[in-house]
Design an enzyme around this catalytic site. Structure first.
Site, short mmCIF file in Angstrom:
data_model
loop_
_atom_site.label_atom_id
_atom_site.label_comp_id
_atom_site.label_asym_id
_atom_site.label_seq_id
_atom_site.Cartn_x
_atom_site.Cartn_y
_atom_site.Cartn_z
N THR A 210 -13.63 6.20 -11.74
CA THR A 210 -12.16 5.23 -12.97
C THR A 210 -12.28 3.73 -12.84
O THR A 210 -12.68 2.80 -13.38
CB THR A 210 -10.84 5.75 -13.12
OG1 THR A 210 -11.07 7.14 -13.45
CG2 THR A 210 -10.26 5.36 -14.60
N CYS A 212 -13.87 1.87 -10.77
CA CYS A 212 -15.06 0.40 -10.24
C CYS A 212 -15.53 0.54 -11.77
O CYS A 212 -16.42 -0.05 -12.19
CB CYS A 212 -15.94 1.60 -9.24
SG CYS A 212 -15.30 2.09 -7.76
#
Length: 265
Positions: A210, A212
């Site tokens: 999430t 990244c």
């Protein structure tokens, strides 16, 4: 021949399971219509259950990758992720300071499974070298606590966290409050204007990658010429859909679905 799309460079670690890190960054960039390029800082043995091993690349290898891309191809935005050590943080910060492009810093400290991805002695380098060159810093609540000591329990705590992060020098702070109950609430601020971003919370445990994905989506928007608030708003919408569509993979936590907008079934 088509014109080249906007170019975004990710400086981060590799996730062999494909859910986070360099792999998530490049998938996000492709889904959002920009050309993704990479500087790999570390290689991990990683799957849905966690990180089984990590091997940092030498600073000279990171520097050579960066110069190879930036000096020839050029960039419109840069995103940083796992940098693992003080030596790599300082190397990357030096490179970023000499590049004329917006920078999104995701100060990765631990993985989704709780595995350490940043050496404790590197925290001061993040504070004093990396965050000052950031256009946007995107810490989650655990990373806020690591970097500032601020423990966030409510919206006022998010404001204090943002002030503490901004004190290190980034132009904008995006404090991710995804661990709160209720709506998924984030705060974007430059210390003058606050933007509260709310989205429905989806009951899906498959959320690997999430952070990244969000940071890469912000960088993609900046590369297209969006303002920081516009880029963050569009990134929030994209990652919310990716979380809703996240799927099971392996025996543990599956990834968000970077291709959710394009699937027909």
């Amino acid at each position: 021949m088509s014109a080249a799309p906007p170019r975004v460079l990710t400086v981060a670690g590799s996730d062999s399971g494909g859910g986070a890190g360099i792999q998530a960054d490049l998938k996000t960039m492709l889904a959002l219509g920009v050309h993704g390029m990479s500087v790999i800082t570390a290689v991990t043995a990683q799957n849905s259950l966690g990180v089984q091993g990590a091997w940092e690349l030498p600073a000279e290898a990171v520097r050579a990758q960066y110069r190879s891309v930036v000096d020839d191809i050029g960039v419109q935005a840069i995103k940083t992720g796992m940098l693992s050590s003080a030596a790599l943080v300082e190397t990357v910060a030096e490179l970023l300071s000499g590049t004329d492009a917006p920078v999104v810093v995701d100060p990765v400290g631990v993985s989704k499974h709780g595995d350490a991805l940043l050496a404790a002695e590197a925290l001061e380098s993040v504070r004093t070298r990396l965050l000052p060159v950031a256009t946007v810093a995107t810490p989650n609540l655990d990373e806020v606590a690591q970097l500032t000591g601020v423990r966030v329990e409510d919206e006022d705590g998010m404001r204090r966290a943002a002030e503490a992060i901004l004190a290190f020098g980034p132009r904008w702070a995006l404090i991710k409050g995804g661990h709160f109950p209720g709506d998924a609430l984030d705060l974007l601020t430059d210390g003058k204007e606050d933007h509260w971003l709310r989205a429905p919370r989806h009951d899906n445990t498959h959320t690997h990658g999430t952070g990244c994905t969000l940071a890469s989506a912000v960088a993609s928007g900046l590369a297209k010429g969006l303002t920081v608030p516009e880029a963050v708003s569009q990134a929030k919408e994209y990652v919310t859909g990716a979380i809703e569509a996240g799927f099971a993979l392996g025996a543990g936590i599956g990834p968000v679905d970077h291709f959710w907008r394009h699937r027909t079934s």
